[in-house]
Design a protein around this motif. Structure first.
Motif, PDB file in Angstrom:
ATOM      1  N   GLU A 148       0.833  -1.206   0.000  1.00  0.00           N
ATOM      2  CA  GLU A 148       0.000   0.000   0.000  1.00  0.00           C
ATOM      3  C   GLU A 148       0.870   1.261   0.000  1.00  0.00           C
ATOM      4  O   GLU A 148       0.536   2.253  -0.664  1.00  0.00           O
ATOM      5  CB  GLU A 148      -0.926   0.000   1.217  1.00  0.00           C
ATOM      6  N   GLN A 151       2.036   1.800  -3.555  1.00  0.00           N
ATOM      7  CA  GLN A 151       0.982   2.354  -4.409  1.00  0.00           C
ATOM      8  C   GLN A 151       0.754   3.835  -4.120  1.00  0.00           C
ATOM      9  O   GLN A 151       0.547   4.629  -5.042  1.00  0.00           O
ATOM     10  CB  GLN A 151      -0.319   1.580  -4.193  1.00  0.00           C
ATOM     11  N   PHE A 415       1.234   0.303 -13.221  1.00  0.00           N
ATOM     12  CA  PHE A 415       0.774  -0.346 -11.999  1.00  0.00           C
ATOM     13  C   PHE A 415       1.948  -1.024 -11.309  1.00  0.00           C
ATOM     14  O   PHE A 415       2.557  -1.921 -11.896  1.00  0.00           O
ATOM     15  CB  PHE A 415      -0.294  -1.410 -12.299  1.00  0.00           C
ATOM     16  N   TYR A 433      -9.496  -8.388 -15.474  1.00  0.00           N
ATOM     17  CA  TYR A 433      -8.382  -8.656 -14.570  1.00  0.00           C
ATOM     18  C   TYR A 433      -7.143  -9.074 -15.345  1.00  0.00           C
ATOM     19  O   TYR A 433      -7.235  -9.637 -16.447  1.00  0.00           O
ATOM     20  CB  TYR A 433      -8.747  -9.766 -13.576  1.00  0.00           C
ATOM     21  N   MET A 446      -5.036  -8.647 -10.483  1.00  0.00           N
ATOM     22  CA  MET A 446      -5.152  -7.204 -10.370  1.00  0.00           C
ATOM     23  C   MET A 446      -6.263  -6.691 -11.272  1.00  0.00           C
ATOM     24  O   MET A 446      -6.526  -7.251 -12.348  1.00  0.00           O
ATOM     25  CB  MET A 446      -3.818  -6.536 -10.740  1.00  0.00           C
ATOM     26  N   ASP A 447      -6.908  -5.621 -10.842  1.00  0.00           N
ATOM     27  CA  ASP A 447      -7.896  -4.939 -11.670  1.00  0.00           C
ATOM     28  C   ASP A 447      -7.172  -4.285 -12.841  1.00  0.00           C
ATOM     29  O   ASP A 447      -6.222  -3.528 -12.651  1.00  0.00           O
ATOM     30  CB  ASP A 447      -8.627  -3.878 -10.846  1.00  0.00           C
ATOM     31  N   THR A 450      -7.517  -0.244 -12.781  1.00  0.00           N
ATOM     32  CA  THR A 450      -7.022   0.554 -11.655  1.00  0.00           C
ATOM     33  C   THR A 450      -5.714   0.057 -11.064  1.00  0.00           C
ATOM     34  O   THR A 450      -5.045   0.791 -10.336  1.00  0.00           O
ATOM     35  CB  THR A 450      -8.062   0.570 -10.526  1.00  0.00           C
ATOM     36  N   GLY A 451      -5.356  -1.186 -11.336  1.00  0.00           N
ATOM     37  CA  GLY A 451      -4.180  -1.766 -10.715  1.00  0.00           C
ATOM     38  C   GLY A 451      -4.419  -2.264  -9.304  1.00  0.00           C
ATOM     39  O   GLY A 451      -3.480  -2.715  -8.640  1.00  0.00           O
ATOM     40  N   GLU A 452      -5.657  -2.211  -8.833  1.00  0.00           N
ATOM     41  CA  GLU A 452      -5.965  -2.708  -7.492  1.00  0.00           C
ATOM     42  C   GLU A 452      -5.662  -4.202  -7.425  1.00  0.00           C
ATOM     43  O   GLU A 452      -5.989  -4.967  -8.338  1.00  0.00           O
ATOM     44  CB  GLU A 452      -7.443  -2.480  -7.169  1.00  0.00           C
ATOM     45  N   VAL A 453      -5.037  -4.625  -6.352  1.00  0.00           N
ATOM     46  CA  VAL A 453      -4.721  -6.035  -6.164  1.00  0.00           C
ATOM     47  C   VAL A 453      -5.925  -6.740  -5.544  1.00  0.00           C
ATOM     48  O   VAL A 453      -6.343  -6.408  -4.434  1.00  0.00           O
ATOM     49  CB  VAL A 453      -3.479  -6.208  -5.270  1.00  0.00           C
ATOM     50  N   ILE A 454      -6.478  -7.701  -6.267  1.00  0.00           N
ATOM     51  CA  ILE A 454      -7.627  -8.464  -5.789  1.00  0.00           C
ATOM     52  C   ILE A 454      -7.144  -9.531  -4.809  1.00  0.00           C
ATOM     53  O   ILE A 454      -7.735  -9.728  -3.756  1.00  0.00           O
ATOM     54  CB  ILE A 454      -8.388  -9.113  -6.956  1.00  0.00           C
ATOM     55  N   TRP A 455      -6.093 -10.239  -5.176  1.00  0.00           N
ATOM     56  CA  TRP A 455      -5.435 -11.162  -4.251  1.00  0.00           C
ATOM     57  C   TRP A 455      -3.999 -11.379  -4.692  1.00  0.00           C
ATOM     58  O   TRP A 455      -3.638 -11.133  -5.845  1.00  0.00           O
ATOM     59  CB  TRP A 455      -6.169 -12.503  -4.126  1.00  0.00           C
TER      60      TRP A 455
END
Length: 592
Positions: A148, A151, A415, A433, A446-447, A450-455
């Motif tokens: 985090e 990011q 990302f 993804y 990852m999304d 957005t680059g959000e980490v899903i797992w």
């Protein structure tokens, strides 16, 4: 007056009310326990929704709150439960009670109170929480140790605007393709495999001798039999690292030597020698091979040593191991003209591009990026990963993904990735993804916007290639042992939704790539060390075939070409994606 019977009736009502209250209390405990057990980071993640066990053991023996507390205190794997859930004693009692319902054990009313007393006793006997002085380095690490924090502080690496660059590819030599090695049949599907000369004799058999040159191999995808092969002249031998095929299935591409290797077939070093003979600085060349004769038709200088190649629109998308002066990190090659239509330099990306990937509709190019400076040039990523495995490095600078628009050649997003040294990427069929596999034994979902980490979760040792199954519920990963000795020999199967481990399969030594076949029913894995292909049933995960390459030469990449009813070929699968109307993940598998 109530009389004797009236008094008994009143007493019975009181008892029933108390029993009802206890029953309601137990129901509340079980309901609360179910919520905690099935929460996002709850017990089901490791022990399965039924409690039967996944990566964690079965819970159907009915652990008490003290048993759970003991694991929270002493098992490092449970650290996430402590930090994210931090269950109270009442929570532990609730979880234990719910587990008893899964195990079919009795819910005795006196258990919760007894458990709470036991927990109080255990807590009273704990040792003190010690505090230790933090050094200046400890404080530095704490400031950067979470993903985090990376990011939140990410600084763009690539240059703004169009990054389009060019390299003037040149055909160094052309050759007579010779006679067909096989006769393609309408309606048939064939697999292609480029084979090098660097298998590991130690894992094969006593007396094994390496092949003297690289080969192009073709086989029947249905019977899984090799039907033809051709070994290149030793003068054209190269270090093989991929199997790339043109979109129309007419040409196969394989790594060739430095340009001097073409001298023998191009007429020697006489006064009429080609102008390119003096250009010996290039790190390698590209050999273009006829897909039916399996023999070279051209040797091309593309400004570097090919790493991976895949179909991209009407072109072949290439990324480079080595780059010459002015050589591109990634490029699009026109298979009709043998010209490079565009590409990008490492310098403009702000780091070294290790591999590149795309989505099923070829909308974007995703470059997996390495920070410079751990070793000269393109060696930076491998050297850093080896140093990490061997303990010479304690942390590395960030790795990231550059999302490139191939129409404008701009980097539209970057990302950062969780973990170190990404080497493989997969985009799902809905383009929601991107799955990224890292050398340092982890994978992430990852999304893609957005680059959000899903797992993110662990894999086998030194993973490399990966593939989703047909319904995209499973991610299969080849545990190559990359940077960790290169003797991995398993495949890890991960739940694509949750990221949890499902299975570990026996595989070949140095299993490099794993790909879902065009029929949607099989997973094919290539072994660099053994020179074999391993074929698994994608549904049962059983090993159903081994295919030896000629001479057990090291196998790299895979591609499938299908001939329609009119005998017209088209590439339907390579290590990048499915192509030309075939994609089992979108419901269009080939039936063979």
């Amino acid at each position: 007056m109530y009389g004797r019977h009236g008094s008994l009736a009143l007493l019975a009502g009181v008892v029933l009310a108390a029993g009802s209250a206890r029953s309601q209390e137990l129901d509340n405990l079980v309901e609360r326990g179910s919520e905690l057990f099935h929460s996002e980071i709850g017990c089901h993640v490791c022990h399965a929704p039924t409690g039967e066990g996944l990566v964690g053991p079965s819970l159907l023996f009915g652990p008490t709150p003290v048993d759970i507390f003991d694991q929270l205190e002493n098992n490092p794997v449970m650290g996430v439960i402590v930090s994210e859930m931090d269950p109270s004693d009442d929570d532990l009692a609730s979880i234990a009670m719910y587990i008893r319902t899964l195990a079919g054990l009795p819910l005795e009313a006196g258990l919760p109170q007894m458990w709470l007393g036991d927990l109080e006793t255990v807590r009273a006997s704990r040792g003190p929480d010690l505090e230790f002085e933090k050094t200046a380095r400890d404080l530095q690490i704490e400031a950067i140790e979470t993903f985090e924090s990376l990011q939140a502080t990410w600084t763009r690496r690539s240059r703004d605007g169009s990054l389009l660059s060019h390299y003037d590819a040149s055909v160094l030599a052309t050759y007579d393709p010779g006679e067909p090695k096989f006769t393609p049949e309408p309606g048939k599907t064939y697999f292609y495999e480029n084979v090098g000369a660097s298998s590991r004799p130690a894992v094969l058999f006593e007396g094994y001798e390496l092949p003297t040159s690289s080969s192009v191999v073709v086989g029947d995808a249905e019977t899984r039999e090799v039907i033809a092969s051709y070994m290149l002249p030793e003068s054209l031998r190269g270090a093989v690292h991929t199997t790339a095929v043109s979109p129309d299935g007419r040409y196969v591409y394989i790594v060739g030597p430095r340009p001097a290797g073409a001298v023998e077939l191009a007429g020697g070093l006489g006064p009429d020698r080609p102008a390119w003979v003096g250009r010996l600085g290039t790190s390698a060349t590209l050999i273009k091979v006829d897909a039916v004769t399996l023999q070279p038709v051209a040797q091309i200088d593309i400004g570097g040593r090919l790493h991976h190649g895949q179909v991209f629109r009407d072109y072949v998308l290439l990324d480079m191991f080595g780059r010459d002066q002015g050589g591109l990190a990634l490029m699009l090659l026109d298979p009709e003209t043998d010209e490079i239509v565009g590409g990008v330099l490492d310098a403009d990306l702000g780091g070294y591009a290790y591999t590149v990937w795309t989505d099923p509709d070829y909308e974007y190019i995703y470059a997996l990026m390495e920070p410079a400076g751990y070793a000269p040039g393109r060696a930076t990523g491998m050297f850093s990963a080896i140093s990490m495995y061997q303990g010479r490095l304690m942390a590395m600078r960030p790795y990231w993904i550059a999302k490139i628009n191939p129409d404008t050649w701009e980097v539209e997003a970057e990302f950062p990735i969780p973990g170190y040294r990404p080497n493989w990427a997969l985009v799902d069929s809905a383009k929601e993804y991107i799955y990224v596999i890292n050398t340092m034994s982890n994978a992430a979902k990852m999304d893609i916007e957005t680059g959000e980490v899903i797992w993110t979760n662990g894999t086998g040792i030194g993973p490399y290639g990966g593939s989703l199954n047909a319904d995209e519920t499973e991610l299969w990963i080849a545990d190559k042992g990359e940077a960790a000795g290169h003797y991995g020999r398993t495949l890890t199967v991960i739940d694509a939704g949750s990221g949890q481990h499902l299975d570990t399969l026996y595989g070949a030594y140095m299993v490099d790539h794993v790909l879902l076949a065009p029929n949607g029913r099989e997973m094919w894995a290539t072994s660099n060390a053994e020179g074999r292909l391993y074929v698994y049933d994608a549904a049962t995960r059983e090993l159903i075939d081994r295919i030896d390459m000629p001479g057990n030469g090291d196998a790299h990449g895979l591609a499938w070409v299908h001939y329609d009813e009119n005998g017209v070929p088209r590439t339907v699968r390579d290590q990048g994606n499915f192509h030309n109307g075939v994609n089992p993940m979108r419901g269009t598998a080939l039936d063979y």
